[in-house]
Design a protein around this motif. Sequence first.
Motif, PDB file in Angstrom:
ATOM      1  N   GLN A 208      15.948   6.070  -1.225  1.00  0.00           N
ATOM      2  CA  GLN A 208      16.629   4.806  -0.955  1.00  0.00           C
ATOM      3  C   GLN A 208      15.703   3.641  -1.309  1.00  0.00           C
ATOM      4  N   PRO A 209      16.308   2.445  -1.564  1.00  0.00           N
ATOM      5  CA  PRO A 209      15.460   1.285  -1.852  1.00  0.00           C
ATOM      6  C   PRO A 209      14.474   1.031  -0.712  1.00  0.00           C
ATOM      7  N   GLY A 210      13.242   0.833  -1.081  1.00  0.00           N
ATOM      8  CA  GLY A 210      12.175   0.612  -0.108  1.00  0.00           C
ATOM      9  C   GLY A 210      11.279   1.821   0.095  1.00  0.00           C
ATOM     10  N   ASP A 211      11.744   3.012  -0.328  1.00  0.00           N
ATOM     11  CA  ASP A 211      10.883   4.189  -0.238  1.00  0.00           C
ATOM     12  C   ASP A 211       9.684   4.034  -1.184  1.00  0.00           C
ATOM     13  N   LEU A 212       8.596   4.698  -0.838  1.00  0.00           N
ATOM     14  CA  LEU A 212       7.412   4.679  -1.694  1.00  0.00           C
ATOM     15  C   LEU A 212       7.556   5.719  -2.795  1.00  0.00           C
ATOM     16  N   ILE A 213       7.063   5.381  -3.963  1.00  0.00           N
ATOM     17  CA  ILE A 213       6.966   6.346  -5.070  1.00  0.00           C
ATOM     18  C   ILE A 213       5.473   6.547  -5.328  1.00  0.00           C
ATOM     19  N   VAL A 214       4.999   7.760  -5.057  1.00  0.00           N
ATOM     20  CA  VAL A 214       3.556   8.029  -5.139  1.00  0.00           C
ATOM     21  C   VAL A 214       3.288   9.003  -6.274  1.00  0.00           C
ATOM     22  N   THR A 215       2.341   8.641  -7.119  1.00  0.00           N
ATOM     23  CA  THR A 215       1.793   9.523  -8.149  1.00  0.00           C
ATOM     24  C   THR A 215       0.274   9.412  -8.065  1.00  0.00           C
ATOM     25  N   PRO A 216      -0.457  10.354  -8.663  1.00  0.00           N
ATOM     26  CA  PRO A 216      -1.920  10.282  -8.575  1.00  0.00           C
ATOM     27  C   PRO A 216      -2.455   8.929  -9.053  1.00  0.00           C
ATOM     28  N   GLY A 217      -3.092   8.196  -8.130  1.00  0.00           N
ATOM     29  CA  GLY A 217      -3.702   6.911  -8.466  1.00  0.00           C
ATOM     30  C   GLY A 217      -2.755   5.737  -8.488  1.00  0.00           C
ATOM     31  N   HIS A 218      -1.518   5.898  -8.064  1.00  0.00           N
ATOM     32  CA  HIS A 218      -0.572   4.781  -8.131  1.00  0.00           C
ATOM     33  C   HIS A 218       0.497   4.928  -7.063  1.00  0.00           C
ATOM     34  N   VAL A 219       1.043   3.785  -6.629  1.00  0.00           N
ATOM     35  CA  VAL A 219       2.145   3.775  -5.671  1.00  0.00           C
ATOM     36  C   VAL A 219       3.034   2.579  -6.005  1.00  0.00           C
ATOM     37  N   ALA A 220       4.327   2.761  -5.828  1.00  0.00           N
ATOM     38  CA  ALA A 220       5.307   1.718  -6.129  1.00  0.00           C
ATOM     39  C   ALA A 220       6.402   1.755  -5.071  1.00  0.00           C
TER      40      ALA A 220
END
Length: 253
Positions: A208-220
């Motif tokens: 949902q809008p507002g959830d974090l998107i995490v990948t190695p070395g980055h977050v959005a």
Amino acid sequence: MPESSLPVRHRAAGRPTTALTDLAHTASGSVARAGRRTAVVLAGSGLLASVFAAPAGATPSAVTVDSVATVDSAATVDTSGLTAGARAALLTAPVVIVPTDVAWTLDVPALTVVADPEPEPEPEPVRATPTASTPVGADAPSSANGSSVMEIASRYLGVPYLWGGGTPSGFDCSGFTSYVWAQLGVTLPHSSASQRSSGTVVSRADAQPGDLIVTPGHVALYAGDGMLIDATPGSVIRFHKVYQSNPVFIRVG
């Protein structure tokens, strides 16, 4: 018998002698010799005799000048035995030679004092109460409307990326997501790896809008409809498509 015209001369009376006279002369000679030996020892060892007097009648062999006894025979005393030990020590001592132009140096490492940077002010949590009619930033998906997280995030569109930044003057990726959530009273660590443990993992289909998107070395921040908003190096805060191949979605709270 003719009479002499010369006056009669008589021998002067000598000092009376007794049986002790010879004994007194012998004792006086012994004392004189002992006095001379004492003066020689004092002169050879460097000691000074403040008062020295030979017994009466002894043959004088020392003359007292300014209360210091000087002995005529002192010059003939062999003092080499007294200084032999000191001379031996000097001869066997190592010789240390230091050049007159020698320069002494100390290896002292250069120290640089760097003051700690002033800490960034803590953001004051502000609870937003947006309505469904509150517009979000340009290029935001329609699903972002009604999301308080997206409404706050849209305020900072165009803010430049700044490594370590966590204020509207400049953000890095985790500084941006933590600052947005702080406006809603939620504290997130300023670290993309730590934000990975700040909520519950959800599937991409349930994101949902507002959830974090995490990948190695980055977050959005997920904006819905396959879109996200983030801070990336060399760019500014903006919306764009989810480009990560295998991101992890985190539901905060």
